[in-house]
Design a protein around this motif. Structure first.
Motif, PDB file in Angstrom:
ATOM      1  N   UNK A  93      -1.993 -19.591 -41.991  1.00  0.00           N
ATOM      2  CA  UNK A  93      -3.377 -19.166 -42.249  1.00  0.00           C
ATOM      3  C   UNK A  93      -4.394 -20.295 -42.113  1.00  0.00           C
ATOM      4  N   UNK A  94      -4.315 -21.083 -41.042  1.00  0.00           N
ATOM      5  CA  UNK A  94      -5.226 -22.224 -40.927  1.00  0.00           C
ATOM      6  C   UNK A  94      -6.696 -21.824 -40.778  1.00  0.00           C
ATOM      7  N   UNK A  95      -6.960 -20.646 -40.277  1.00  0.00           N
ATOM      8  CA  UNK A  95      -8.343 -20.221 -40.074  1.00  0.00           C
ATOM      9  C   UNK A  95      -8.982 -19.588 -41.296  1.00  0.00           C
ATOM     10  N   UNK A  96      -8.219 -19.366 -42.315  1.00  0.00           N
ATOM     11  CA  UNK A  96      -8.752 -18.734 -43.518  1.00  0.00           C
ATOM     12  C   UNK A  96      -9.562 -19.757 -44.305  1.00  0.00           C
ATOM     13  N   UNK A  97     -10.791 -19.452 -44.582  1.00  0.00           N
ATOM     14  CA  UNK A  97     -11.682 -20.353 -45.332  1.00  0.00           C
ATOM     15  C   UNK A  97     -12.033 -19.736 -46.682  1.00  0.00           C
ATOM     16  N   UNK A  98     -11.055 -19.145 -47.346  1.00  0.00           N
ATOM     17  CA  UNK A  98     -11.317 -18.413 -48.582  1.00  0.00           C
ATOM     18  C   UNK A  98     -10.954 -19.188 -49.840  1.00  0.00           C
ATOM     19  N   UNK A  99     -10.486 -20.394 -49.720  1.00  0.00           N
ATOM     20  CA  UNK A  99     -10.122 -21.185 -50.889  1.00  0.00           C
ATOM     21  C   UNK A  99      -8.702 -20.899 -51.333  1.00  0.00           C
ATOM     22  N   UNK A 100      -8.177 -21.723 -52.236  1.00  0.00           N
ATOM     23  CA  UNK A 100      -6.772 -21.601 -52.614  1.00  0.00           C
ATOM     24  C   UNK A 100      -6.434 -20.303 -53.341  1.00  0.00           C
TER      25      UNK A 100
END
Length: 187
Positions: A93-100
């Motif tokens: 999920x490298x493109x996910x920018x939703x936080x941990x």
């Protein structure tokens, strides 16, 4: 209590070297806040266990006792065979920018929905006609199975995971096969 312990043990074991562990290790390396990632993973595990437990209780009211035995046996048989099968690569999920928190929760939920652990929870709930103990055991077992990946990350790769996964897969497959033969009255 048997439903709790059985589900706890089995769901923890089936996580050994699973794609979910690899995802958790990758996300543990990516995010510097393991507490939020752990909370997200725990929430996803809880939701999956809840769906499995409630679904199992519903299915348990529809089918006979012999069918319930076979359902439980097949959940173990297929979980064991799944552990013996080669793993597909996991998307980290490298493109996910939703936080941990959200990445851990949504990523794990999507990856694990309908996986072997959820079927073990469902089959145990169906067999025991109780959703609470299989839910708690399934949630705790899955979380316990995934936490080493978040904590130890790349160090986990140095452990002999593949032999442990094969051994556990063989044992669970044998138990599932024996239970399936028993459900058919052959043993």
């Amino acid at each position: 209590m048997e439903a709790f312990l059985t589900t706890l043990l089995l769901t923890a074991i089936v996580q050994t070297g699973d794609r979910a562990q690899l995802l958790c290790a990758a996300l543990g390396q990516r995010f510097a806040r393991p507490v939020l990632l752990t909370i997200g993973v725990a929430l996803a595990c809880g939701l999956m266990a809840l769906i499995g437990a409630l679904g199992g209780v519903v299915v348990g009211t529809w089918i006979s006792l012999d069918a319930l035995r076979l359902f439980y046996a097949l959940s173990l048989l297929f979980a064991g065979l799944g552990m013996l099968a080669p793993r597909r690569p996991v998307d980290t999920l490298p493109g996910w920018r939703t936080g941990p928190l959200l990445t851990g929760m949504l990523g794990l939920f999507i990856l694990q929905f309908g996986d072997k652990g959820q079927f073990i929870v469902a089959a145990t709930a169906a067999r025991s006609h109780d959703w609470v103990w299989p839910l708690i055991g399934g949630w705790a077992g899955t979380v316990l199975g995934l936490m080493p990946a978040i904590i130890w990350q790349e160090r986990l790769a140095a452990w002999p995971i593949r032999p442990a996964r094969i051994a556990a897969g063989l044992v669970i497959t044998a138990i599932g096969l024996a239970l399936a033969l028993g459900a058919f009255g052959l043993v």
